[in-house]
Design a protein around this motif. Sequence first.
Motif, PDB file in Angstrom:
ATOM      1  N   SER A 120      68.883   4.818  62.917  1.00  0.00           N
ATOM      2  CA  SER A 120      67.883   5.875  63.026  1.00  0.00           C
ATOM      3  C   SER A 120      68.045   6.924  61.931  1.00  0.00           C
ATOM      4  O   SER A 120      69.143   7.159  61.419  1.00  0.00           O
ATOM      5  CB  SER A 120      68.002   6.546  64.397  1.00  0.00           C
ATOM      6  OG  SER A 120      67.154   7.667  64.493  1.00  0.00           O
ATOM      7  N   LYS A 121      66.945   7.575  61.594  1.00  0.00           N
ATOM      8  CA  LYS A 121      66.983   8.706  60.669  1.00  0.00           C
ATOM      9  C   LYS A 121      67.654   9.915  61.320  1.00  0.00           C
ATOM     10  O   LYS A 121      68.197  10.770  60.632  1.00  0.00           O
ATOM     11  CB  LYS A 121      65.561   9.100  60.261  1.00  0.00           C
ATOM     12  CG  LYS A 121      64.792   8.062  59.475  1.00  0.00           C
ATOM     13  CD  LYS A 121      63.380   8.555  59.215  1.00  0.00           C
ATOM     14  CE  LYS A 121      62.538   7.516  58.488  1.00  0.00           C
ATOM     15  NZ  LYS A 121      61.142   7.979  58.313  1.00  0.00           N
ATOM     16  N   ARG A 122      67.587   9.974  62.619  1.00  0.00           N
ATOM     17  CA  ARG A 122      68.134  11.118  63.341  1.00  0.00           C
ATOM     18  C   ARG A 122      69.659  11.052  63.375  1.00  0.00           C
ATOM     19  O   ARG A 122      70.245   9.969  63.352  1.00  0.00           O
ATOM     20  CB  ARG A 122      67.580  11.145  64.761  1.00  0.00           C
ATOM     21  CG  ARG A 122      66.056  11.295  64.809  1.00  0.00           C
ATOM     22  CD  ARG A 122      65.548  11.263  66.233  1.00  0.00           C
ATOM     23  NE  ARG A 122      64.102  11.399  66.290  1.00  0.00           N
ATOM     24  CZ  ARG A 122      63.391  11.367  67.409  1.00  0.00           C
ATOM     25  NH1 ARG A 122      64.016  11.189  68.573  1.00  0.00           N
ATOM     26  NH2 ARG A 122      62.080  11.499  67.380  1.00  0.00           N
ATOM     27  N   ARG A 128      69.460   2.775  67.536  1.00  0.00           N
ATOM     28  CA  ARG A 128      68.414   2.838  68.555  1.00  0.00           C
ATOM     29  C   ARG A 128      67.872   1.434  68.807  1.00  0.00           C
ATOM     30  O   ARG A 128      67.816   0.601  67.905  1.00  0.00           O
ATOM     31  CB  ARG A 128      67.272   3.757  68.107  1.00  0.00           C
ATOM     32  CG  ARG A 128      67.668   5.208  67.967  1.00  0.00           C
ATOM     33  CD  ARG A 128      66.467   6.091  67.692  1.00  0.00           C
ATOM     34  NE  ARG A 128      65.496   6.054  68.774  1.00  0.00           N
ATOM     35  CZ  ARG A 128      64.395   6.805  68.808  1.00  0.00           C
ATOM     36  NH1 ARG A 128      64.127   7.630  67.802  1.00  0.00           N
ATOM     37  NH2 ARG A 128      63.558   6.736  69.817  1.00  0.00           N
ATOM     38  N   GLN A 139      57.344   1.497  64.294  1.00  0.00           N
ATOM     39  CA  GLN A 139      58.609   2.096  64.738  1.00  0.00           C
ATOM     40  C   GLN A 139      59.572   2.276  63.571  1.00  0.00           C
ATOM     41  O   GLN A 139      60.209   3.322  63.428  1.00  0.00           O
ATOM     42  CB  GLN A 139      59.264   1.212  65.804  1.00  0.00           C
ATOM     43  CG  GLN A 139      58.471   1.090  67.091  1.00  0.00           C
ATOM     44  CD  GLN A 139      59.180   0.217  68.104  1.00  0.00           C
ATOM     45  OE1 GLN A 139      60.267   0.541  68.581  1.00  0.00           O
ATOM     46  NE2 GLN A 139      58.567  -0.906  68.448  1.00  0.00           N
ATOM     47  N   LYS A 142      58.545   5.052  61.136  1.00  0.00           N
ATOM     48  CA  LYS A 142      58.666   6.404  61.677  1.00  0.00           C
ATOM     49  C   LYS A 142      60.107   6.819  61.934  1.00  0.00           C
ATOM     50  O   LYS A 142      60.481   7.974  61.688  1.00  0.00           O
ATOM     51  CB  LYS A 142      57.865   6.501  62.974  1.00  0.00           C
ATOM     52  CG  LYS A 142      57.777   7.913  63.540  1.00  0.00           C
ATOM     53  CD  LYS A 142      56.826   7.964  64.722  1.00  0.00           C
ATOM     54  CE  LYS A 142      56.685   9.395  65.256  1.00  0.00           C
ATOM     55  NZ  LYS A 142      55.746   9.460  66.399  1.00  0.00           N
ATOM     56  N   TYR A 143      60.937   5.894  62.412  1.00  0.00           N
ATOM     57  CA  TYR A 143      62.258   6.288  62.894  1.00  0.00           C
ATOM     58  C   TYR A 143      63.440   5.706  62.117  1.00  0.00           C
ATOM     59  O   TYR A 143      64.537   6.263  62.179  1.00  0.00           O
ATOM     60  CB  TYR A 143      62.423   5.868  64.362  1.00  0.00           C
ATOM     61  CG  TYR A 143      61.401   6.457  65.293  1.00  0.00           C
ATOM     62  CD1 TYR A 143      61.361   7.831  65.541  1.00  0.00           C
ATOM     63  CD2 TYR A 143      60.467   5.650  65.934  1.00  0.00           C
ATOM     64  CE1 TYR A 143      60.423   8.377  66.398  1.00  0.00           C
ATOM     65  CE2 TYR A 143      59.526   6.185  66.799  1.00  0.00           C
ATOM     66  CZ  TYR A 143      59.505   7.547  67.026  1.00  0.00           C
ATOM     67  OH  TYR A 143      58.573   8.082  67.879  1.00  0.00           O
ATOM     68  N   ALA A 144      63.269   4.585  61.422  1.00  0.00           N
ATOM     69  CA  ALA A 144      64.415   3.868  60.860  1.00  0.00           C
ATOM     70  C   ALA A 144      64.778   4.349  59.463  1.00  0.00           C
ATOM     71  O   ALA A 144      63.918   4.754  58.682  1.00  0.00           O
ATOM     72  CB  ALA A 144      64.134   2.371  60.825  1.00  0.00           C
ATOM     73  N   GLN A 145      66.078   4.279  59.158  1.00  0.00           N
ATOM     74  CA  GLN A 145      66.541   4.596  57.808  1.00  0.00           C
ATOM     75  C   GLN A 145      66.068   3.550  56.810  1.00  0.00           C
ATOM     76  O   GLN A 145      65.773   3.862  55.661  1.00  0.00           O
ATOM     77  CB  GLN A 145      68.069   4.658  57.779  1.00  0.00           C
ATOM     78  CG  GLN A 145      68.666   5.901  58.385  1.00  0.00           C
ATOM     79  CD  GLN A 145      70.173   5.961  58.215  1.00  0.00           C
ATOM     80  OE1 GLN A 145      70.782   5.054  57.647  1.00  0.00           O
ATOM     81  NE2 GLN A 145      70.786   7.013  58.708  1.00  0.00           N
TER      82      GLN A 145
END
Length: 307
Positions: A120-122, A128, A139, A142-145
């Motif tokens: 995840s980028k977070r 995740r 997905q 939006k969310y993955a590195q």
Amino acid sequence: MYKALFHIPQVLNKYKCTSSENKFLLLLGYVIEAADIKLVILGWYCRLCVLMMPLKFRLRKTRNYNVLSRNVFVLSVVLIDKTTLECTLSSDSSGLDCLHNVCQRLGLQQPEFFGLRYMSKRPYPKLRWVELERPLKRQLDKYAQSPALTLAVMYYIHDVGLLQDDVTRSQYFLQVKYDVLEGRVRASFDQAVLLASYSLQAEFGDHQRERHTPEYLKDFKVFPAQVIKETEVSTLLEAVVWQYSSLKGLGQALAETYYILEAQRLSGYGQETFMARDEKGSEVYLGASLLGLGVNSASGDSQTFYK
């Protein structure tokens, strides 16, 4: 027309046109413009081409997909044994489509125990799970590195009889083995030796005295790092060679099954850990598993378990 041609040497020097191609284009532009006033635009276009040639354009970086067409892309999936395969999907493909693609190519007939994860980028959680029913590419964008996935066991079991497919059992065994080696499942000295012997039996078959010596086995990762820190490696190897030799005649499939059964008895089996805060604002770790929910303090001093 002739008046325009007199300006050509001056223009060539002005724009520092050294290559024959540039000179030709610029010359062509002036000749066209001089020949017919209606072709002024074409003449200017030729000159513009000359001026733009030395310039270097930098394109904005995009996601590192291997794009075959507007609606088709290729991404990498790291398997449980750390090898990689590539999946070709459409932009509308769901996570489940990708999972079925991977399982079909592996010959894995029980995909319901498995899932796909990404980085995840977070900052937390870094790993995740893919939401299998949703479009996968959205997905990841939006969310993955990066557009890369990892196959992993998502649903752990207590009844090993549920693993009815040989490939499913082998993949499940590999996941549990890595859980042990990477410290997510905690083992004592004796437990680590027994698990290591099952692992060697599953990989090599029966023990061969001339081949499977401590010197030979020292290059294979069969012990958790924590156990290695607490015990001399030579002591571990001698113990596992003796235990391994006692398993003669045990089939490799059965060795995998026994490994899973032994791991099921250990702390941390099938547990996924999350960071949280209690009512006082202190950091705690939540461990969700088949047995229930465990709450551990960050220092490890206290533990509460809810079934």
